[in-house]
Scaffold this motif. Sequence first.
Motif, PDB file in Angstrom:
ATOM      1  N   LEU A 236      -6.424   6.732  -1.552  1.00 44.25           N
ATOM      2  CA  LEU A 236      -6.375   5.977  -0.304  1.00 44.25           C
ATOM      3  C   LEU A 236      -6.593   4.488  -0.553  1.00 44.25           C
ATOM      4  O   LEU A 236      -7.633   4.084  -1.066  1.00 44.25           O
ATOM      5  N   HIS A 237      -5.587   3.690  -0.209  1.00 45.21           N
ATOM      6  CA  HIS A 237      -5.720   2.236  -0.345  1.00 45.21           C
ATOM      7  C   HIS A 237      -6.418   1.674   0.888  1.00 45.21           C
ATOM      8  O   HIS A 237      -6.001   1.918   2.012  1.00 45.21           O
ATOM      9  N   LEU A 238      -7.508   0.947   0.643  1.00 44.96           N
ATOM     10  CA  LEU A 238      -8.215   0.257   1.715  1.00 44.96           C
ATOM     11  C   LEU A 238      -8.194  -1.225   1.387  1.00 44.96           C
ATOM     12  O   LEU A 238      -8.666  -1.634   0.331  1.00 44.96           O
ATOM     13  N   ASP A 239      -7.640  -2.031   2.289  1.00 44.68           N
ATOM     14  CA  ASP A 239      -7.593  -3.463   2.006  1.00 44.68           C
ATOM     15  C   ASP A 239      -8.834  -4.154   2.568  1.00 44.68           C
ATOM     16  O   ASP A 239      -9.717  -3.527   3.158  1.00 44.68           O
ATOM     17  N   LEU A 240      -8.886  -5.448   2.369  1.00 41.57           N
ATOM     18  CA  LEU A 240     -10.022  -6.268   2.754  1.00 41.57           C
ATOM     19  C   LEU A 240     -10.405  -6.072   4.218  1.00 41.57           C
ATOM     20  O   LEU A 240     -11.574  -5.848   4.542  1.00 41.57           O
ATOM     21  N   ASP A 241      -9.419  -6.122   5.111  1.00 43.22           N
ATOM     22  CA  ASP A 241      -9.696  -5.988   6.550  1.00 43.22           C
ATOM     23  C   ASP A 241     -10.264  -4.613   6.891  1.00 43.22           C
ATOM     24  O   ASP A 241     -11.195  -4.501   7.697  1.00 43.22           O
ATOM     25  N   VAL A 242      -9.717  -3.570   6.294  1.00 42.48           N
ATOM     26  CA  VAL A 242     -10.198  -2.213   6.576  1.00 42.48           C
ATOM     27  C   VAL A 242     -11.627  -2.038   6.056  1.00 42.48           C
ATOM     28  O   VAL A 242     -12.484  -1.497   6.756  1.00 42.48           O
TER      29      VAL A 242
ATOM     30  N   CYS B 115      -0.570   8.104  -3.532  1.00 42.53           N
ATOM     31  CA  CYS B 115      -1.174   6.793  -3.305  1.00 42.53           C
ATOM     32  C   CYS B 115      -0.602   6.153  -2.044  1.00 42.53           C
ATOM     33  O   CYS B 115       0.611   6.146  -1.841  1.00 42.53           O
ATOM     34  N   THR B 116      -1.478   5.592  -1.232  1.00 42.44           N
ATOM     35  CA  THR B 116      -1.055   4.999   0.036  1.00 42.44           C
ATOM     36  C   THR B 116      -0.917   3.476  -0.033  1.00 42.44           C
ATOM     37  O   THR B 116      -0.774   2.830   1.001  1.00 42.44           O
ATOM     38  N   THR B 117      -0.920   2.885  -1.228  1.00 39.62           N
ATOM     39  CA  THR B 117      -0.815   1.435  -1.361  1.00 39.62           C
ATOM     40  C   THR B 117       0.482   0.894  -0.762  1.00 39.62           C
ATOM     41  O   THR B 117       0.532  -0.242  -0.308  1.00 39.62           O
ATOM     42  N   VAL B 118       1.517   1.705  -0.734  1.00 42.99           N
ATOM     43  CA  VAL B 118       2.816   1.249  -0.235  1.00 42.99           C
ATOM     44  C   VAL B 118       2.807   0.959   1.263  1.00 42.99           C
ATOM     45  O   VAL B 118       3.682   0.272   1.768  1.00 42.99           O
TER      46      VAL B 118
ATOM     47  N   GLY C 266      -3.365   5.945  12.611  1.00 51.29           N
ATOM     48  CA  GLY C 266      -2.189   6.121  13.459  1.00 51.29           C
ATOM     49  C   GLY C 266      -0.858   6.120  12.726  1.00 51.29           C
ATOM     50  O   GLY C 266       0.107   6.714  13.198  1.00 51.29           O
ATOM     51  N   LYS C 267      -0.783   5.447  11.563  1.00 53.63           N
ATOM     52  CA  LYS C 267       0.490   5.339  10.843  1.00 53.63           C
ATOM     53  C   LYS C 267       0.482   6.035   9.486  1.00 53.63           C
ATOM     54  O   LYS C 267       1.357   6.833   9.188  1.00 53.63           O
ATOM     55  N   VAL C 268      -0.491   5.710   8.662  1.00 55.95           N
ATOM     56  CA  VAL C 268      -0.488   6.191   7.281  1.00 55.95           C
ATOM     57  C   VAL C 268      -0.796   7.679   7.196  1.00 55.95           C
ATOM     58  O   VAL C 268      -0.066   8.432   6.535  1.00 55.95           O
ATOM     59  N   LEU C 269      -1.859   8.115   7.824  1.00 54.97           N
ATOM     60  CA  LEU C 269      -2.233   9.530   7.709  1.00 54.97           C
ATOM     61  C   LEU C 269      -1.173  10.471   8.281  1.00 54.97           C
ATOM     62  O   LEU C 269      -0.846  11.477   7.639  1.00 54.97           O
ATOM     63  N   PRO C 270      -0.578  10.168   9.446  1.00 53.85           N
ATOM     64  CA  PRO C 270       0.509  11.040   9.906  1.00 53.85           C
ATOM     65  C   PRO C 270       1.703  11.061   8.937  1.00 53.85           C
ATOM     66  O   PRO C 270       2.313  12.112   8.733  1.00 53.85           O
ATOM     67  N   ALA C 271       2.011   9.919   8.338  1.00 50.21           N
ATOM     68  CA  ALA C 271       3.113   9.877   7.359  1.00 50.21           C
ATOM     69  C   ALA C 271       2.772  10.744   6.148  1.00 50.21           C
ATOM     70  O   ALA C 271       3.626  11.492   5.652  1.00 50.21           O
ATOM     71  N   CYS C 272       1.541  10.667   5.674  1.00 43.36           N
ATOM     72  CA  CYS C 272       1.108  11.507   4.540  1.00 43.36           C
ATOM     73  C   CYS C 272       1.165  12.978   4.916  1.00 43.36           C
ATOM     74  O   CYS C 272       1.603  13.816   4.127  1.00 43.36           O
ATOM     75  N   HIS C 273       0.729  13.281   6.116  1.00 46.56           N
ATOM     76  CA  HIS C 273       0.755  14.663   6.606  1.00 46.56           C
ATOM     77  C   HIS C 273       2.178  15.208   6.601  1.00 46.56           C
ATOM     78  O   HIS C 273       2.436  16.323   6.146  1.00 46.56           O
ATOM     79  N   ARG C 274       3.124  14.403   7.097  1.00 46.20           N
ATOM     80  CA  ARG C 274       4.533  14.819   7.117  1.00 46.20           C
ATOM     81  C   ARG C 274       5.097  14.938   5.702  1.00 46.20           C
ATOM     82  O   ARG C 274       5.803  15.891   5.384  1.00 46.20           O
ATOM     83  N   LEU C 275       4.814  13.955   4.849  1.00 43.02           N
ATOM     84  CA  LEU C 275       5.349  13.956   3.483  1.00 43.02           C
ATOM     85  C   LEU C 275       4.844  15.136   2.663  1.00 43.02           C
ATOM     86  O   LEU C 275       5.587  15.744   1.909  1.00 43.02           O
TER      87      LEU C 275
ATOM     88  N   TYR D 275      -8.017  -1.951  -5.774  1.00 43.83           N
ATOM     89  CA  TYR D 275      -7.542  -2.981  -6.702  1.00 43.83           C
ATOM     90  C   TYR D 275      -6.941  -4.153  -5.937  1.00 43.83           C
ATOM     91  O   TYR D 275      -7.454  -5.258  -6.004  1.00 43.83           O
ATOM     92  N   PRO D 276      -5.883  -3.940  -5.150  1.00 44.08           N
ATOM     93  CA  PRO D 276      -5.446  -5.078  -4.351  1.00 44.08           C
ATOM     94  C   PRO D 276      -6.184  -5.044  -3.018  1.00 44.08           C
ATOM     95  O   PRO D 276      -6.001  -4.116  -2.240  1.00 44.08           O
ATOM     96  N   LEU D 277      -7.040  -6.021  -2.777  1.00 42.56           N
ATOM     97  CA  LEU D 277      -7.734  -6.068  -1.488  1.00 42.56           C
ATOM     98  C   LEU D 277      -6.948  -6.872  -0.458  1.00 42.56           C
ATOM     99  O   LEU D 277      -7.136  -6.702   0.727  1.00 42.56           O
ATOM    100  N   CYS D 278      -6.072  -7.756  -0.927  1.00 41.52           N
ATOM    101  CA  CYS D 278      -5.264  -8.498   0.045  1.00 41.52           C
ATOM    102  C   CYS D 278      -4.086  -7.617   0.454  1.00 41.52           C
ATOM    103  O   CYS D 278      -3.853  -6.564  -0.109  1.00 41.52           O
ATOM    104  N   ARG D 279      -3.346  -8.094   1.430  1.00 36.13           N
ATOM    105  CA  ARG D 279      -2.169  -7.345   1.883  1.00 36.13           C
ATOM    106  C   ARG D 279      -1.149  -7.319   0.760  1.00 36.13           C
ATOM    107  O   ARG D 279      -0.562  -8.327   0.422  1.00 36.13           O
ATOM    108  N   PHE D 280      -0.965  -6.176   0.183  1.00 32.44           N
ATOM    109  CA  PHE D 280      -0.097  -5.991  -0.973  1.00 32.44           C
ATOM    110  C   PHE D 280       1.371  -6.200  -0.624  1.00 32.44           C
ATOM    111  O   PHE D 280       2.187  -6.419  -1.484  1.00 32.44           O
TER     112      PHE D 280
END
Length: 185
Positions: A45-51, A10-13, A24-33, A81-86
């Motif tokens: 994949l967490h997508l917030d309101l802005d995305v 889960c990418t909510t974090v 630029g940030k989340v997907l490369p981190a997931c790729h490395r992890l 579930y959380p659409l605002c910035r968690f």
Amino acid sequence: MAHHSIRGFCTTVFGVSSVDELVGKVLPACHRLLGSRRGDWALDLHLDLDVLQEMENPLRGEVLAKALESMGLKVASLNLYPLCRFQEGVVKEAVYRPDWWDHSRAELTLIGARWLARHGHGPSLTISTLAGRFHPDGRAPDGVFGSLAEIYTRMAGKLSKLSAPGRCLVLAPEPYLDRFGLIAA
């Protein structure tokens, strides 16, 4: 019948508010992890309101899909579930907005559903969403569960139109229980 399970990450974090930050940030981190194990894993994949608002433009959703493909990452579910910035300082009530009594919740969920139907991995694609609305007093008003059932039924009809043969889009309300005083109402 064979049982097939997919491990999820889960990418909510990660706190991002644009497709570019996600790519630029989340997907490369997931790729490395996930490293060489990523073939056995799928992202929640967490997508917030802005995305989601940005992804109203289908070209932005395509940018995300191409980045996932280039990194060998798959998405089996969306966390809406959380659409605002968690990651904000005070999130207790804000993570529940917009709730299902706000028309924008359904519209934003459908943006995510359209993207997931086109780019998701697996026969069952899950959209994790808000169960209803937050009540600080932990009580639901009379008749609210009937109203919520009607809203979910309409949404299920829209999701079924997006589903392809052999594929199912599932709306999964959370939190599932009221043990934290977060009643679905």
